[in-house]
Design an enzyme around this catalytic site. Structure first.
Site, short mmCIF file in Angstrom:
data_model
loop_
_atom_site.label_atom_id
_atom_site.label_comp_id
_atom_site.label_asym_id
_atom_site.label_seq_id
_atom_site.Cartn_x
_atom_site.Cartn_y
_atom_site.Cartn_z
N ARG A 25 0.82 -1.22 0.00
CA ARG A 25 0.00 0.00 0.00
C ARG A 25 0.85 1.26 0.00
O ARG A 25 0.38 2.34 -0.36
CB ARG A 25 -0.91 0.05 1.24
CG ARG A 25 -1.88 -1.11 1.35
CD ARG A 25 -2.55 -1.12 2.71
NE ARG A 25 -1.51 -1.27 3.75
CZ ARG A 25 -1.63 -0.82 5.00
NH1 ARG A 25 -2.71 -0.18 5.38
NH2 ARG A 25 -0.66 -0.99 5.87
N GLN A 48 10.18 26.89 12.84
CA GLN A 48 9.79 27.17 11.47
C GLN A 48 10.02 25.90 10.64
O GLN A 48 10.96 25.16 10.89
CB GLN A 48 10.65 28.32 10.93
CG GLN A 48 10.32 28.80 9.55
CD GLN A 48 11.14 30.04 9.18
OE1 GLN A 48 11.45 30.87 10.02
NE2 GLN A 48 11.48 30.16 7.91
N ASN A 50 10.42 24.73 6.51
CA ASN A 50 10.64 25.24 5.16
C ASN A 50 10.53 24.12 4.15
O ASN A 50 10.80 22.95 4.46
CB ASN A 50 12.03 25.89 5.06
CG ASN A 50 12.17 27.07 5.98
OD1 ASN A 50 11.21 27.77 6.27
ND2 ASN A 50 13.38 27.32 6.44
N ARG A 60 22.19 25.21 -3.54
CA ARG A 60 21.74 26.23 -2.60
C ARG A 60 22.72 26.25 -1.43
O ARG A 60 22.91 25.26 -0.76
CB ARG A 60 20.32 25.91 -2.11
CG ARG A 60 19.28 25.94 -3.22
CD ARG A 60 17.88 25.72 -2.67
NE ARG A 60 16.89 25.61 -3.70
CZ ARG A 60 16.20 26.62 -4.22
NH1 ARG A 60 16.42 27.85 -3.78
NH2 ARG A 60 15.31 26.42 -5.17
N HIS A 63 24.68 28.42 3.44
CA HIS A 63 23.97 29.46 4.17
C HIS A 63 24.01 29.24 5.68
O HIS A 63 24.10 28.11 6.16
CB HIS A 63 22.50 29.49 3.75
CG HIS A 63 22.29 29.72 2.30
ND1 HIS A 63 21.26 29.13 1.60
CD2 HIS A 63 22.97 30.47 1.40
CE1 HIS A 63 21.32 29.52 0.33
NE2 HIS A 63 22.34 30.33 0.19
N LYS A 73 19.05 22.93 11.84
CA LYS A 73 18.17 22.44 10.78
C LYS A 73 18.11 20.92 10.78
O LYS A 73 19.14 20.25 10.89
CB LYS A 73 18.68 22.90 9.41
CG LYS A 73 18.66 24.40 9.22
CD LYS A 73 19.24 24.80 7.87
CE LYS A 73 19.27 26.31 7.72
NZ LYS A 73 19.92 26.71 6.47
N TYR A 133 12.71 21.13 5.69
CA TYR A 133 13.55 21.14 6.89
C TYR A 133 12.89 21.93 8.00
O TYR A 133 12.24 22.93 7.77
CB TYR A 133 14.98 21.61 6.61
CG TYR A 133 15.16 22.93 5.93
CD1 TYR A 133 15.48 24.07 6.66
CD2 TYR A 133 15.07 23.04 4.55
CE1 TYR A 133 15.69 25.28 6.04
CE2 TYR A 133 15.28 24.24 3.92
CZ TYR A 133 15.58 25.37 4.66
OH TYR A 133 15.78 26.56 4.03
N LYS A 172 22.58 35.82 -5.55
CA LYS A 172 23.10 36.07 -4.20
C LYS A 172 24.19 35.06 -3.84
O LYS A 172 25.22 35.43 -3.29
CB LYS A 172 21.94 35.99 -3.20
CG LYS A 172 22.31 36.29 -1.78
CD LYS A 172 21.11 36.46 -0.86
CE LYS A 172 20.26 35.22 -0.82
NZ LYS A 172 19.19 35.29 0.19
N ASP A 173 23.97 33.77 -4.17
CA ASP A 173 24.95 32.74 -3.82
C ASP A 173 26.24 32.87 -4.63
O ASP A 173 27.31 32.47 -4.17
CB ASP A 173 24.35 31.35 -3.98
CG ASP A 173 23.37 31.00 -2.87
OD1 ASP A 173 23.21 31.80 -1.92
OD2 ASP A 173 22.74 29.93 -2.95
#
Length: 192
Positions: A25, A48, A50, A60, A63, A73, A133, A172-173
């Protein structure tokens, strides 16, 4: 216990292998249980959640958020696969500047716990990937966000670039500094 908590080469970063109950299943698994995480030394309150979607080759990171808005995280890939990396940026840490990386995928269902004081990034290996995360510490604060360039020669991260054609970065990265030039205000003081 529905989890196996595996210490990595950087002891504060933990690879988590959940117990998966599957049949014809589908499957069921817990991906967070406060009491089990506390027993494993991950005693935190999440503030939070995300969710990101990326196409193949998207990188990514790396950071982090500076103090007093630092974040831990708990990272999980729910669709596709990624190579997930944590870099110790705690000044005075015996593992400062070292990194660990693991493939997280919808197949293996592994998760990575990255505490405060680490830079985080991932490379999308599949045609597309979705990553969720949980974040502890502080909510997102644009004034405190910072990072380190993904291909810093001093870090020498062994990204699995042979699995992709092009690395795709945000504007930005692309402009992130090296570790030696990064704005870091974490000081090692034992376990986070």
């Amino acid at each position: 216990m529905p989890f196996e908590f595996v210490k990595t080469d950087i002891p504060d970063v933990v690879l988590i292998e959940p117990k998966v109950f599957g049949d014809d299943r589908g499957f069921f698994m817990e991906f967070y249980k406060k009491s089990d995480f506390e027993k494993a030394g991950i005693d935190t309150d999440f503030v939070q959640d995300n969710h990101s979607r990326s196409i193949k080759g998207v990188l990514r990171g790396l950071h982090y958020q500076k103090e007093p808005f630092s974040q831990g995280k708990l990272v999980r890939c729910i669709k596709g696969s990624i190579f997930d990396v944590a870099v110790d940026i705690r000044k005075g840490s015996p593992t400062f500047g070292r990194w660990v990386g693991f493939e997280l995928s919808e197949e293996n269902k592994y998760m990575l716990w990255i505490p405060k004081g680490f830079a985080h990034g991932f490379l999308t290996l599949s045609d597309e990937a979705e990553v969720i995360y949980k974040v502890s510490g502080a909510e997102y604060s644009p004034q405190h966000e910072a990072g380190i360039i993904w291909n810093d020669k001093d870090l020498n991260i062994n990204w699995p670039l042979d699995q992709i054609e092009d690395v795709l970065l945000s504007e930005k990265d692309k402009k992130l500094p090296s570790l030696k030039d990064a704005d870091i205000n974490f000081v090692y003081g034992g376990r986070f």
